[in-house]
Design an enzyme around this catalytic site. Structure first.
Site, mmCIF file in Angstrom:
data_model
loop_
_atom_site.group_PDB
_atom_site.id
_atom_site.type_symbol
_atom_site.label_atom_id
_atom_site.label_comp_id
_atom_site.label_asym_id
_atom_site.label_seq_id
_atom_site.Cartn_x
_atom_site.Cartn_y
_atom_site.Cartn_z
ATOM 1 N N ARG A 197 0.796 -1.114 -0.077
ATOM 2 C CA ARG A 197 -0.002 0.042 -0.108
ATOM 3 C C ARG A 197 0.901 1.186 -0.160
ATOM 4 O O ARG A 197 1.720 1.561 0.925
ATOM 5 C CB ARG A 197 -1.120 0.146 1.285
ATOM 6 C CG ARG A 197 -1.944 -1.128 1.311
ATOM 7 C CD ARG A 197 -3.006 -1.178 2.211
ATOM 8 N NE ARG A 197 -3.725 -2.341 2.353
ATOM 9 C CZ ARG A 197 -4.622 -2.657 2.766
ATOM 10 N NH1 ARG A 197 -5.241 -1.706 3.665
ATOM 11 N NH2 ARG A 197 -5.414 -3.750 2.751
ATOM 12 N N GLU A 230 1.026 4.196 1.231
ATOM 13 C CA GLU A 230 0.590 5.001 2.331
ATOM 14 C C GLU A 230 1.124 6.180 2.246
ATOM 15 O O GLU A 230 2.300 6.320 2.562
ATOM 16 C CB GLU A 230 0.636 4.255 3.747
ATOM 17 C CG GLU A 230 0.110 2.805 3.828
ATOM 18 C CD GLU A 230 -1.478 2.959 4.082
ATOM 19 O OE1 GLU A 230 -2.144 3.792 4.058
ATOM 20 O OE2 GLU A 230 -2.134 1.733 4.153
ATOM 21 N N ARG A 264 1.810 3.057 12.342
ATOM 22 C CA ARG A 264 1.179 1.732 12.157
ATOM 23 C C ARG A 264 0.914 1.558 10.829
ATOM 24 O O ARG A 264 0.451 0.433 10.343
ATOM 25 C CB ARG A 264 -0.414 1.832 13.023
ATOM 26 C CG ARG A 264 -1.190 2.726 12.187
ATOM 27 C CD ARG A 264 -2.675 2.603 13.175
ATOM 28 N NE ARG A 264 -3.784 3.383 12.709
ATOM 29 C CZ ARG A 264 -3.852 4.642 12.534
ATOM 30 N NH1 ARG A 264 -3.002 5.388 13.030
ATOM 31 N NH2 ARG A 264 -4.919 5.282 11.875
ATOM 32 N N HIS A 265 1.750 2.320 9.965
ATOM 33 C CA HIS A 265 1.462 1.773 8.356
ATOM 34 C C HIS A 265 2.917 1.682 7.906
ATOM 35 O O HIS A 265 3.865 2.431 8.211
ATOM 36 C CB HIS A 265 0.772 3.114 7.938
ATOM 37 C CG HIS A 265 -0.635 3.313 8.020
ATOM 38 N ND1 HIS A 265 -1.179 4.067 8.994
ATOM 39 C CD2 HIS A 265 -1.768 2.524 7.616
ATOM 40 C CE1 HIS A 265 -2.345 3.956 8.954
ATOM 41 N NE2 HIS A 265 -2.646 2.894 8.285
ATOM 42 N N GLU A 284 -6.374 -0.727 15.104
ATOM 43 C CA GLU A 284 -6.814 -1.756 14.474
ATOM 44 C C GLU A 284 -6.020 -2.789 14.028
ATOM 45 O O GLU A 284 -5.000 -2.662 13.299
ATOM 46 C CB GLU A 284 -7.460 -1.166 13.075
ATOM 47 C CG GLU A 284 -8.166 -2.065 12.303
ATOM 48 C CD GLU A 284 -8.665 -1.451 10.992
ATOM 49 O OE1 GLU A 284 -9.008 -0.163 10.828
ATOM 50 O OE2 GLU A 284 -8.415 -2.362 9.920
ATOM 51 N N SER A 310 -9.768 -6.333 9.795
ATOM 52 C CA SER A 310 -11.379 -5.960 9.268
ATOM 53 C C SER A 310 -11.733 -6.900 8.633
ATOM 54 O O SER A 310 -11.083 -7.960 8.148
ATOM 55 C CB SER A 310 -11.172 -4.742 8.335
ATOM 56 O OG SER A 310 -10.936 -3.557 9.006
ATOM 57 N N ARG A 334 0.898 -5.614 13.052
ATOM 58 C CA ARG A 334 0.412 -5.063 14.017
ATOM 59 C C ARG A 334 0.134 -6.001 15.234
ATOM 60 O O ARG A 334 -0.065 -5.737 16.481
ATOM 61 C CB ARG A 334 -1.051 -4.640 13.402
ATOM 62 C CG ARG A 334 -0.795 -3.490 12.476
ATOM 63 C CD ARG A 334 -2.067 -2.559 12.373
ATOM 64 N NE ARG A 334 -1.945 -1.472 11.495
ATOM 65 C CZ ARG A 334 -2.723 -0.694 10.676
ATOM 66 N NH1 ARG A 334 -4.016 -0.857 11.222
ATOM 67 N NH2 ARG A 334 -2.612 0.112 9.735
HETATM 68 P P1 ATP Z 1 -6.234 1.325 8.587
HETATM 69 O O1 ATP Z 1 -7.325 2.220 8.722
HETATM 70 O O2 ATP Z 1 -5.428 1.350 9.892
HETATM 71 O O3 ATP Z 1 -5.046 2.145 7.616
HETATM 72 P P2 ATP Z 1 -7.127 -0.498 6.989
HETATM 73 O O4 ATP Z 1 -8.645 -0.358 7.411
HETATM 74 O O5 ATP Z 1 -7.083 0.610 5.656
HETATM 75 O O6 ATP Z 1 -6.206 0.296 8.051
HETATM 76 P P3 ATP Z 1 -7.464 -3.076 5.844
HETATM 77 O O7 ATP Z 1 -7.713 -2.846 4.316
HETATM 78 O O8 ATP Z 1 -8.989 -3.169 6.876
HETATM 79 O O9 ATP Z 1 -6.532 -1.598 6.478
HETATM 80 O O10 ATP Z 1 -6.632 -4.351 5.958
HETATM 81 C C1 ATP Z 1 -6.599 -5.263 7.037
HETATM 82 C C2 ATP Z 1 -5.585 -5.114 8.016
HETATM 83 O O11 ATP Z 1 -4.295 -5.188 7.259
HETATM 84 C C3 ATP Z 1 -5.627 -3.901 8.900
HETATM 85 O O12 ATP Z 1 -6.604 -3.973 9.975
HETATM 86 C C4 ATP Z 1 -4.143 -3.850 9.583
HETATM 87 O O13 ATP Z 1 -3.765 -4.785 10.541
HETATM 88 C C5 ATP Z 1 -3.482 -4.419 8.249
HETATM 89 N N1 ATP Z 1 -2.974 -3.405 7.417
HETATM 90 C C6 ATP Z 1 -3.562 -2.657 6.524
HETATM 91 N N2 ATP Z 1 -2.736 -1.655 5.865
HETATM 92 C C7 ATP Z 1 -1.545 -1.811 6.479
HETATM 93 C C8 ATP Z 1 -0.292 -0.861 6.567
HETATM 94 N N3 ATP Z 1 -0.274 0.049 5.397
HETATM 95 N N4 ATP Z 1 0.554 -1.555 7.417
HETATM 96 C C9 ATP Z 1 0.643 -2.428 8.266
HETATM 97 N N5 ATP Z 1 -0.433 -2.970 8.272
HETATM 98 C C10 ATP Z 1 -1.621 -2.532 7.510
HETATM 99 MG MG MG Z 2 -9.754 -1.955 8.226
#
Ligand code: ATP
Ligand code: MG
Length: 434
Positions: A216, A218, A224-225, A357, A360, A408
């Site tokens: 991603r 980001e 946390r990302h 988080e 999901s 995480r």
């Molecule tokens: P956030 O809101 O924290 O950015 P997200 O809702 O975009 O997360 P999801 O698409 O729900 O992320 O992805 C499922 C899981 O994957 C998340 O709950 C998280 O634990 C992990 N995750 C997602 N994006 C990342 C990232 N950039 N770095 C680390 N872990 C991630």
């Molecule tokens: Mg999510």
């Protein structure tokens, strides 16, 4: 130097092994040279132990090897374990001979013993030395147990491990945060999740899981990302969101029990007092979370995702694992199933640990017409999902699943507050090396 029969590991160096003879291999963690007597701390995969060498008892060859010693050099010694009440572990190794197998430079750019406190940036710059610190290595030994425990648990429930493509032609959830890659004469993308493939695969295996890296782009630089993370994903046919929440809970409990059992030493090194959480985990709805925020003076518009500050406030109230359920349909991706009683809400959940988080998930839409409508409502073009949509014409059962961020989860288990500590070589907007 003759190799003796038996390799002694650092963890064997204790009182009960008094008299054990053999050879040791490892890295020089520390050197204390008192002249006639030299103490070395040797580090191997099992930990550290003390070696003692008397100069007047060593051969000429060993003495000249000893002169070469520097921190982090790889050595081999022959010796005997001796109970030694004065040493930290109640025993040490009396060394008979020593050989330097690989000499390290002096001075090292990074202090592996950790007496000098290093910034996160310095730590990541010299990551391979940083990882040699026992308390940093411990994080990844725990991670090893976590991955094994996940596989073990999911297999026990009939899940089949699959591998879906990392190189994809279209975005799963819209174009934001996708990395482009040059793919021959086309543009392709790095997968953000296995979402659509894992859903399709329930028509083959009923229950699938995948553990692998996803990407991603980001933009926000947070604790946390990261741009490349490991996701633990499941998808299960004939199941709804509540069924897979139970599986997620069971998995977390199994993982923690395994870590407690297999990684006691690592938890001690990290000073972590891990407890098995009680099931069922607390479950609050999105609306309840909104009311909790309101009661402490935070008014939030219905429908939006929680901000980091709002999550921090919720985390202050909920100290362990808990679920937030029934998010507004529009705050979730197109494939999440709206509730039948109220289309504005969805059969969705996030697993939280305090403010963080972890996962999901939810029930997915299994009806083609509804899925197409939701794709359009999200401003996406259904024709980009042709291959995926066709699968719904070939017999698609109700299904549900989740994605759990491995790094995480590891943050929670090791009590780290920056995700860069729970991945060996983090990638973010500002870091692509080492
Ligand atoms: P956030 O809101 O924290 O950015 P997200 O809702 O975009 O997360 P999801 O698409 O729900 O992320 O992805 C499922 C899981 O994957 C998340 O709950 C998280 O634990 C992990 N995750 C997602 N994006 C990342 C990232 N950039 N770095 C680390 N872990 C991630
Ligand atoms: Mg999510």
């Amino acid at each position: 130097m003759q190799k003796l029969e038996k390799r002694i590991f650092a963890s064997d160096v204790n009182e009960s092994n008094d008299g054990l003879a053999g050879y040791l291999l490892g890295w020089v963690h520390e050197v204390r040279d008192l002249g006639a007597l030299v103490f070395l701390i040797l580090r191997d995969i099992t930990g550290t132990c003390q070696l003692s060498l008397r100069r007047n008892e060593l051969s000429k060859e060993s003495l000249s090897e000893l002169e070469k010693i520097s921190k982090e050099s790889v050595i081999m010694v022959d010796g005997v374990v001796r109970a030694e009440p004065k040493s930290r572990l109640g025993a040490e190794v009396k060394v008979m001979s020593i050989k330097v197998l690989s000499k390290s430079v002096e001075p090292l750019p990074y202090d592996v013993v950790g007496k000098v406190k290093a910034s996160m940036n310095t730590r990541l710059e010299y990551r391979i030395l940083d990882l040699r610190r026992p308390e940093h290595r411990a994080i990844f030994l725990i991670g090893d147990t976590v991955l094994n425990a996940c596989r073990e648990y999911l297999r026990s429930l009939g899940f089949v491990e699959v591998r879906t493509p990392r190189i994809i032609a279209t975005a799963t959830e819209g174009g934001a945060s996708l990395f482009e890659v040059k793919y021959f004469d086309k543009i392709a993308y790095l997968a953000q999740s296995p979402q659509l493939y894992k859903e399709e695969l329930v028509t083959i295996f009923e229950r699938v899981f995948e553990i692998g890296p996803f990407f991603r782009a980001e933009e926000s630089h947070t604790r946390r990302h990261i741009s490349e993370f490991t996701s633990i994903d499941i998808e299960a046919a004939f199941s709804n969101y509540e069924d897979v929440m139970d599986i997620l809970e069971g998995l977390i409990v199994h993982v923690i029990m395994k870590v407690l059992f297999e990684r006691k030493r690592e938890l001690e090194l990290l000073n972590v007092n891990l407890k098995v959480p009680r099931r069922p985990f607390l479950r609050i709805t999105y609306d309840e979370a909104l009311r909790e925020l309101e009661s402490i003076g935070i008014k939030k518009k219905w429908g939006e995702d929680f901000t980091t500050e709002e999550l921090r406030q919720l985390g202050r109230k909920h100290l362990g694992f808990y679920f937030i359920t029934h998010f507004p349909t529009d705050s979730k991706p197109f494939y999440i199933k709206p509730c039948e009683s109220n289309e504005l809400l969805s059969e969705s959940f996030d697993l939280m640990y305090q403010w963080l988080e972890l996962s999901s998930g939810g029930t997915r839409i299994s009806d083609r017409a509804l899925l197409e409508r939701r794709i359009r409502e999200k401003g996406l073009n259904p024709s980009a999902f042709n291959y995926h949509l066709k699968v719904y014409d070939y017999g698609m059962p109700q299904h549900a699943g989740w994605g759990l961020g491995f790094e995480r989860l590891l943050m929670v288990l090791t009590r780290k507050t920056n995700i860069r500590e729970t991945i060996l070589f983090p990638r973010d907007k500002f870091r692509l090396m080492p």
